[in-house]
Design an enzyme around this catalytic site. Structure first.
Site, PDB file in Angstrom:
ATOM      1  N   HIS A   1       0.928  -1.200   0.072  1.00 29.45           N
ATOM      2  CA  HIS A   1      -0.107  -0.027   0.016  1.00 29.45           C
ATOM      3  C   HIS A   1       0.963   1.180   0.115  1.00 29.45           C
ATOM      4  O   HIS A   1       0.218   2.292  -0.181  1.00 29.45           O
ATOM      5  CB  HIS A   1      -0.989   0.191   1.191  1.00 29.45           C
ATOM      6  CG  HIS A   1      -0.471   0.317   2.596  1.00 29.45           C
ATOM      7  ND1 HIS A   1      -0.167  -0.820   3.487  1.00 29.45           N
ATOM      8  CD2 HIS A   1      -0.369   1.598   2.917  1.00 29.45           C
ATOM      9  CE1 HIS A   1      -0.016  -0.090   4.547  1.00 29.45           C
ATOM     10  NE2 HIS A   1       0.195   1.318   4.387  1.00 29.45           N
TER      11      HIS A   1
ATOM     12  N   ASP B   1       1.295  -7.767   2.330  1.00 28.00           N
ATOM     13  CA  ASP B   1       1.308  -6.320   1.979  1.00 28.00           C
ATOM     14  C   ASP B   1       2.846  -5.825   1.929  1.00 28.00           C
ATOM     15  O   ASP B   1       3.364  -4.972   2.833  1.00 28.00           O
ATOM     16  CB  ASP B   1       0.739  -5.533   3.301  1.00 28.00           C
ATOM     17  CG  ASP B   1       0.421  -4.045   2.842  1.00 28.00           C
ATOM     18  OD1 ASP B   1       0.785  -3.452   1.737  1.00 28.00           O
ATOM     19  OD2 ASP B   1      -0.427  -3.375   3.424  1.00 28.00           O
TER      20      ASP B   1
ATOM     21  N   SER C   1       3.715   2.162   8.770  1.00 22.45           N
ATOM     22  CA  SER C   1       3.789   1.143   7.635  1.00 22.45           C
ATOM     23  C   SER C   1       5.010   0.940   6.777  1.00 22.45           C
ATOM     24  O   SER C   1       5.766   2.017   6.379  1.00 22.45           O
ATOM     25  CB  SER C   1       2.566   1.761   6.537  1.00 22.45           C
ATOM     26  OG  SER C   1       1.427   1.119   7.061  1.00 22.45           O
TER      27      SER C   1
HETATM   28  N1  ARG Z   1      -4.731   0.537   7.644  1.00 25.20           N
HETATM   29  C1  ARG Z   1      -3.547   0.432   6.943  1.00 25.20           C
HETATM   30  C2  ARG Z   1      -2.679   1.854   7.048  1.00 25.20           C
HETATM   31  O1  ARG Z   1      -3.251   2.838   7.550  1.00 25.20           O
HETATM   32  C3  ARG Z   1      -3.436  -0.133   5.644  1.00 25.20           C
HETATM   33  C4  ARG Z   1      -3.975   0.980   4.344  1.00 25.20           C
HETATM   34  C5  ARG Z   1      -4.103   0.595   2.878  1.00 25.20           C
HETATM   35  N2  ARG Z   1      -4.896  -0.384   2.814  1.00 25.20           N
HETATM   36  C6  ARG Z   1      -6.309  -0.254   2.426  1.00 25.20           C
HETATM   37  N3  ARG Z   1      -7.171  -1.039   2.302  1.00 25.20           N
HETATM   38  N4  ARG Z   1      -6.792   1.001   2.495  1.00 25.20           N
HETATM   39  O2  ARG Z   1      -1.974   2.312   6.138  1.00 25.20           O
HETATM   40  N1  ASP Z   2      -1.331   1.207   8.135  1.00 28.15           N
HETATM   41  C1  ASP Z   2      -0.622   2.422   8.764  1.00 28.15           C
HETATM   42  C2  ASP Z   2       0.504   2.860   7.826  1.00 28.15           C
HETATM   43  O1  ASP Z   2       0.441   3.015   6.635  1.00 28.15           O
HETATM   44  C3  ASP Z   2      -0.204   1.880  10.087  1.00 28.15           C
HETATM   45  C4  ASP Z   2      -0.878   1.968  11.248  1.00 28.15           C
HETATM   46  O2  ASP Z   2      -1.814   3.020  11.235  1.00 28.15           O
HETATM   47  O3  ASP Z   2      -1.038   1.315  12.280  1.00 28.15           O
HETATM   48  O4  ASP Z   2       1.373   3.690   8.292  1.00 28.15           O
END
Ligand code: ARG
Ligand code: ASP
Length: 714
Positions: A85, A219, A649
């Site tokens: 991502h 990921d 991330s």
């Molecule tokens: N929750 C994770 C973060 O904040 C992954 C985000 C990307 N994935 C998604 N399905 N939107 O970055």
């Molecule tokens: N998914 C998040 C990021 O892209 C990580 C988190 O918020 O824990 O940095």
């Protein structure tokens, strides 16, 4: 200046289990505050192995990837791993219906096949230093011209730090301006795409599983940093060579089990651990519920079109993921804070703080917060709501029309500068091309209609732009009819017309722009934004910031024997903890690991997020797991108690020996309130197990040659 000590507001209320460790710690202060505890928890290395001024150390293998993620070096030829991502934008840019790397994945067979990414950079930290004394020394909180003095001192320090070098530097406030640190960086600009699994792996579970455990997302993506012949940063050139890092992470195939030490080393973006209860109230009762609602509507519209048209799915993939990500986190955050009785806890803490503060300068601080937050909340909501409507995938064509402002301004000048205009036009044409690549008119029309309606319903009349009066008069308040007319009359909903308009733009077109209904709509909102909302919101924000700074100082005096960690501010931090499952709710226990079996369990060709690639199923049924096998399957993800947030991330997750065991990519739903209050029982970071990564590269993608340059510990 008070020492850096960690407050752990929460620890006052909750008994911390041995595995949990709240905090995002400053690398140069590990020796002073953390290393002993880390070693007690199992860590076998020293503070200098993590951060050292003179020796190659872990920090030399960690980078800021792009603008908001972390990445780490995994070979001495500049190979870097981060999340899928995080590389998503780059992968998407190289993708088209013919070369659909999102769907099929991408693997460069050798260095010549690696793909160039314009504007992608990685940033190494060369060194950091506490400069609090130089920045703040001799300045009292009421010294006249204090802010200007601070800025001057900062500018001077930065200049000195970068003199005669190609480094860049910046200074960041810590503890809400009670401390300052200088950072010297080296930025590499030639970063090429090496590999990415198909989205069905890299985004497996999609927005459905996002922020959730148990998780099965592969990921990750791979890039390579290139340098000039002297190993220094250079713009892209075919003569550039793979960058030789001072250090790269060895990779462990040994895996982890419950209770094992873990450390995350990366760039957490922002947290608000030390705010008062009124702030939590504002977020959970006023601002976020409204933002959640408007995003729910946007997502429903986009999803509807994505499901029927694969081209639209690609076009809106990044947009939908972006909208959905914070939307889902906000929902979880409200739930988590509620379950934690967070407001109640803060209020109790504040009662004892108040008792302590009564005979001090800080006596009125909490009252000041109370009075300012009433208005601050209204303006914060209005400010963010307007951004949701106009900018953040609210009204796409309307927002696009504003790109012509600069061109218009160039013609409004007394003396027209042809060179300037030519350059503006070239830039604009580029921007338009990339905009329309991902534009679908029908979606935009529905979005525009719904956000205009919601803005009117949900914000106080004093925030309504004049356009609503016009809609009332001309369309009897019928927003559908108004948008219908706008979309048939405006040039900006049509790519060819807009491109030609930009290309042939001349003085007489200024009028045409002014008359365009999309541009008029934009201007109307822009006026409200600039006149009614921003000035007041800025003023209130500055007051809140000032209060935060004083309150932070006061809290550190109040709990003078506690150890505080600073809020995240997108600087390099260490979080440490242990591998641990958890109990998300009564009667349910989550294990700390997921496996390939779970991917097969979730497999469902009818649900887009759960389509497992045929090749992966083949490997599973043939049990062709190679050296990545553990208990008859392949480990996929694990959870641990490291305190992380957005920006972490892509961060390396290492074991007690400092070997890479995984790549951090998310947090579990029950604990996403950790940005505001950490709950050791529920807060878990989610890590992609490095064994799954290697299994995919080796067995799934047949790109085993990439393993040859890694240092693999068996
Ligand atoms: N929750 C994770 C973060 O904040 C992954 C985000 C990307 N994935 C998604 N399905 N939107 O970055
Ligand atoms: N998914 C998040 C990021 O892209 C990580 C988190 O918020 O824990 O940095």
């Amino acid at each position: 200046m008070k020492n850096i000590i960690s407050l752990l507001i929460v620890s006052v209320f909750i008994s911390i289990s041995a595995e949990a460790k709240e905090g995002m710690w400053i690398p140069i202060l590990l020796k002073k505050y953390n290393i002993e505890e880390m070693q007690q928890m199992g860590f076998k290395l020293t503070a200098e192995d993590i951060y050292s001024v003179n020796e190659a150390c872990m920090k030399d293998a960690v980078v800021i990837f792009g603008g908001g993620c972390t990445g780490e070096l995994i070979s001495d030829e500049g190979l870097l791993i981060t999340n899928h991502h995080c590389g998503f934008g780059a992968i998407q840019k190289h993708s088209s219906v013919e070369h659909d790397y999102l769907t099929n994945g991408f693997w460069a067979k050798d260095k010549s096949e690696e793909l160039i990414n314009e504007n992608l950079k990685v940033t190494f930290l060369k060194g950091m230093k506490d400069v609090t004394e130089t920045v703040l020394g001799g300045l009292e909180s009421d010294t006249e011209g204090r802010l200007d003095s601070i800025q001057n001192r900062i500018d001077k320090l930065v200049e000195e730090a970068t003199k005669d070098s190609h480094y860049s530097a910046h200074i960041k406030p810590f503890f809400h301006g009670n401390q300052y640190f200088l950072f010297v960086n080296e930025v590499y600009k030639d970063v090429r795409l090496v590999g990415a699994p198909p989205s069905a792996i890299g985004k497996f579970g999609g927005d459905t599983d996002n922020w959730m455990w148990p998780r099965h997302t592969g990921d990750f993506s791979l890039f390579r940093i290139y340098a000039n012949k002297d190993n220094e940063p250079a713009e892209y050139s075919k003569d550039n060579v793979p960058y030789k890092p001072l250090k790269h992470f060895p990779i462990s195939l040994k895996g982890v089990k419950e209770g094992d030490f873990t450390m995350v080393f990366g760039y957490p973006g922002s947290t608000e651990q030390y705010v008062p209860a009124v702030h939590l109230k504002m977020i959970t009762e006023q601002v976020n519920p409204a933002l959640i609602d408007i995003r729910t509507q946007k997502l429903n519209i986009i999803k509807k079109y994505q499901e029927t048209d694969p081209a639209v799915r690609i076009q809106y993939a990044t947009k939908a993921a972006r909208i959905s990500n914070s939307w889902k986190r906000w929902i979880g955050e409200i739930k988590g804070l509620d379950k934690l009785n967070a407001i109640d806890k803060k209020e109790k803490y504040e009662a004892s703080f108040q008792e302590w503060a009564n005979d001090k300068d800080y006596a009125n601080m909490l009252k000041d917060y109370q009075s300012i937050y009433k208005t601050y909340g209204e303006y914060k909501l209005a400010y963010n709501y307007l951004l949701e409507v106009v900018y953040r995938n609210g009204m796409e064509a309307v927002n696009l029309s504003s790109q012509f402002k600069k061109l218009k301004a160039a013609y409004d000048k007394d003396e027209i500068d042809i060179d300037e205009i030519t350059k503006l036009k070239t830039d604009l044409e580029k921007r338009l091309t990339s905009f329309y690549k991902d534009y679908y008119k029908e979606i935009d029309k529905e979005l525009t209609t719904i956000v205009l309606k919601m803005y009117k319903e949900n914000l106080d009349e004093r925030f309504h732009p004049d356009i609503y009066k016009y809609i009332d008069k001309k369309y009897k308040g019928n927003i559908n009819k108004y948008v219908e007319a706008l979309f048939s009359k405006s040039i900006f909903t049509n790519q060819e017309v807009t491109m030609a308009f930009a290309k042939n733009f001349s003085a007489k077109d200024v009028k045409k722009l002014d008359k365009d209904p999309a541009y008029q709509l934009f201007q109307s909102f822009y006026k409200t934004y600039g006149k009614t909302i921003v000035p007041k919101y800025k003023k209130l924000s500055a007051q809140v910031k000032d209060l935060n700074s004083q309150y932070m100082k006061a809290q550190m005096e109040f709990k003078s024997d506690a150890v505080f960690y600073p809020d995240a501010n997108f600087t390099l931090r260490v979080s440490y903890g242990k591998v641990a499952g958890y109990e998300p709710k009564d009667g349910v226990v989550f294990k700390n690991h997921t496996t390939l079996n779970g991917i097969i369990e979730k497999d469902n060709p009818d649900i887009y997020d759960y389509r497992v690639p045929a090749r992966l199923k083949e490997l599973y049924y043939a049990k062709d797991f190679g050296q990545y096998e553990s208990n008859g399957t392949v480990p996929v993800c694990f959870v641990a108690t490291n305190h992380t947030t957005g920006g972490n991330s892509g961060s390396p997750v290492v074991n007690a020996n400092g070997e890479l065991i995984g790549v951090n990519f998310d947090r579990a739903w029950e604990g996403v309130m950790s940005d505001l209050m950490f709950n050791p029982e529920q807060c878990r970071n989610i890590t992609l197990d490095i064994r799954y990564v290697l299994f995919l590269i080796d067995k799934f993608a047949d790109a085993g040659y990439l393993l040859d340059e890694m240092t693999i510990v068996k």
